[in-house]
Enzyme design. Structure first.
Site, mmCIF file in Angstrom:
data_model
loop_
_atom_site.group_PDB
_atom_site.id
_atom_site.type_symbol
_atom_site.label_atom_id
_atom_site.label_comp_id
_atom_site.label_asym_id
_atom_site.label_seq_id
_atom_site.Cartn_x
_atom_site.Cartn_y
_atom_site.Cartn_z
ATOM 1 N N SER A 141 54.624 -12.483 15.405
ATOM 2 C CA SER A 141 55.629 -12.356 16.468
ATOM 3 C C SER A 141 56.665 -13.452 16.303
ATOM 4 O O SER A 141 56.351 -14.541 15.807
ATOM 5 C CB SER A 141 54.967 -12.512 17.840
ATOM 6 N N TYR A 183 49.658 -17.735 22.857
ATOM 7 C CA TYR A 183 50.091 -16.570 22.055
ATOM 8 C C TYR A 183 50.911 -17.041 20.845
ATOM 9 O O TYR A 183 50.690 -16.586 19.724
ATOM 10 C CB TYR A 183 50.912 -15.647 22.951
HETATM 11 N N1 LIG Z 1 55.701 -5.525 22.301
HETATM 12 C C1 LIG Z 1 56.284 -6.620 21.846
HETATM 13 O O1 LIG Z 1 57.321 -7.059 22.361
HETATM 14 C C2 LIG Z 1 55.692 -7.350 20.670
HETATM 15 C C3 LIG Z 1 56.465 -8.334 20.048
HETATM 16 C C4 LIG Z 1 55.930 -9.034 18.970
HETATM 17 C C5 LIG Z 1 54.653 -8.751 18.534
HETATM 18 N N2 LIG Z 1 53.921 -7.793 19.155
HETATM 19 C C6 LIG Z 1 52.570 -7.526 18.640
HETATM 20 O O2 LIG Z 1 52.482 -6.176 18.259
HETATM 21 C C7 LIG Z 1 51.121 -5.748 18.345
HETATM 22 C C8 LIG Z 1 51.044 -4.445 19.131
HETATM 23 O O3 LIG Z 1 51.443 -4.709 20.457
HETATM 24 P P1 LIG Z 1 52.102 -3.617 21.406
HETATM 25 O O4 LIG Z 1 53.325 -4.204 21.945
HETATM 26 O O5 LIG Z 1 52.152 -2.289 20.743
HETATM 27 O O6 LIG Z 1 51.045 -3.653 22.599
HETATM 28 P P2 LIG Z 1 50.077 -2.572 23.251
HETATM 29 O O7 LIG Z 1 49.401 -3.296 24.360
HETATM 30 O O8 LIG Z 1 50.837 -1.328 23.552
HETATM 31 O O9 LIG Z 1 49.023 -2.259 22.087
HETATM 32 C C9 LIG Z 1 47.975 -3.138 21.776
HETATM 33 C C10 LIG Z 1 46.731 -2.329 21.481
HETATM 34 O O10 LIG Z 1 45.668 -3.237 21.109
HETATM 35 C C11 LIG Z 1 44.464 -2.755 21.693
HETATM 36 N N3 LIG Z 1 43.494 -3.853 21.817
HETATM 37 C C12 LIG Z 1 43.548 -4.906 22.669
HETATM 38 N N4 LIG Z 1 42.445 -5.662 22.517
HETATM 39 C C13 LIG Z 1 41.692 -5.087 21.557
HETATM 40 C C14 LIG Z 1 40.438 -5.409 20.952
HETATM 41 N N5 LIG Z 1 39.734 -6.485 21.339
HETATM 42 N N6 LIG Z 1 39.963 -4.602 19.980
HETATM 43 C C15 LIG Z 1 40.655 -3.493 19.597
HETATM 44 N N7 LIG Z 1 41.840 -3.136 20.130
HETATM 45 C C16 LIG Z 1 42.342 -3.927 21.101
HETATM 46 C C17 LIG Z 1 44.903 -2.210 23.051
HETATM 47 O O11 LIG Z 1 43.933 -1.333 23.605
HETATM 48 C C18 LIG Z 1 46.214 -1.525 22.684
HETATM 49 O O12 LIG Z 1 46.009 -0.177 22.299
HETATM 50 C C19 LIG Z 1 50.357 -6.911 18.980
HETATM 51 O O13 LIG Z 1 49.728 -7.671 17.973
HETATM 52 C C20 LIG Z 1 51.453 -7.723 19.633
HETATM 53 O O14 LIG Z 1 51.086 -9.071 19.801
HETATM 54 C C21 LIG Z 1 54.410 -7.077 20.213
#
Ligand SMILES: NC(=O)c1ccc[n+]([C@@H]2O[C@H](COP(=O)([O-])OP(=O)(O)OC[C@H]3O[C@@H](n4cnc5c(N)ncnc54)[C@H](O)[C@@H]3O)[C@@H](O)[C@H]2O)c1
Length: 254
Positions: free
Chosen positions: A144, A159
């Site tokens: 991120s 984070y």
């Molecule tokens: N959305 C943003 O702005 C953003 C920005 C930078 C990085 N990210 C990263 O992108 C990735 C995806 O995030 P997103 O935004 O799609 O979020 P999201 O919450 O929509 O998806 C995350 C998924 O991870 C699953 N999860 C959580 N804990 C878990 C565990 N212990 N075991 C298995 N699965 C688990 C959840 O059930 C969910 O389906 C993450 O690593 C997040 O940190 C997101």
């Protein structure tokens, strides 16, 4: 990009509006067999219904907690039983907590670190023996912008620390397994709208001020991130390793 005959394992692919699910869409539409892994069983059921339409049923779901090493190992064994290999691993499962530093408990620190970082280690350890045997592999880890610029808009210092750890880990893995033609890269998204991780935290006012800091003038979408993940996971990206790809509309340029 073509992923015919390729098997991809994506963690955190249950969330309908998330980056993992969109990556599953893009890879399955390009021919990949897709293993959707998530802790959320109902998310997995809807993911299966959707993704199996795009790749003629070459879809498998696995309920797993990425922080549980035994569960992770058992899951990868199931993938090997069904598909015989794992060509691509996408470590996408992650959580964030917008807690200020004085309020972060040890429990919360461990939770955020374990899901974002330890899960990435466990999955990597579970697939690497198969990738080494095949002399082929693509690992893409989701970091991120928070891990680079110091703090996220909706994430705390725990984070940022966990995502910086993911980046450092990925660079080390890239060096360690390069001789087996396995690449390991990260993508570092800026704020991506509409996913569960940001749900309920965005106000119109906040959105406007965030956009002001983005040269491309809009908030990122899951499609933006998934396309970059697909690129790094593709066969053609085989001479890129230890790299971090920023996907942030220019909000952080280094
Ligand atoms: N959305 C943003 O702005 C953003 C920005 C930078 C990085 N990210 C990263 O992108 C990735 C995806 O995030 P997103 O935004 O799609 O979020 P999201 O919450 O929509 O998806 C995350 C998924 O991870 C699953 N999860 C959580 N804990 C878990 C565990 N212990 N075991 C298995 N699965 C688990 C959840 O059930 C969910 O389906 C993450 O690593 C997040 O940190 C997101």
């Amino acid at each position: 990009m073509n992923f015919d005959e390729q098997v991809v394992l994506i963690t955190g692919a249950g969330s309908e509006k998330g980056i993992g699910r969109e990556t599953a869409r893009q890879l399955s539409k390009r021919g990949a067999s897709v293993v959707l892994a998530d802790i959320d069983e109902s998310g997995l059921a809807s993911a299966f219904d959707e993704i199996s339409q795009y790749n003629n049923g070459k879809t498998m779901t696995i309920k797993l907690d990425v922080t549980n090493k035994e569960e992770v190992n058992r899951s990868v064994n199931k993938v090997i039983d069904k598909f015989g290999k794992v060509d691509i691993l996408i470590n996408n499962a992650g959580i964030s907590r917008p807690t200020s530093v004085l309020d972060i408990t040890e429990e919360e620190w461990d939770l955020v670190f374990n899901i974002n970082m330890k899960g990435t280690l466990f999955l990597t350890q579970a697939v690497l023996p198969y990738m080494k045997d095949a002399n082929y592999g693509r690992i893409v880890n989701i970091s991120s912008v928070s891990g680079k610029r110091g703090g996220g808009i909706f994430g705390g210092s725990q984070y940022s620390a966990a995502k910086a750890a993911v980046t450092g880990f990925s660079k080390a893995i890239a060096r360690e397994v390069g001789e087996f033609q396995i690449t390991c890269n990260t993508v570092a998204p800026g704020l991506v709208g509409g996913t569960n991780i940001t749900e309920g935290l965005m106000t119109t006012e906040k959105e406007l001020s965030i956009k002001e800091g983005i040269p491309l003038g809009r908030i990122g979408e899951v499609e933006d991130v998934a396309y970059s993940i697909a690129f790094l996971a593709s066969e053609g990206a085989g001479y890129i390793t230890g790299e971090e790809l920023d996907i942030n509309g220019g909000s952080h340029i280094d």
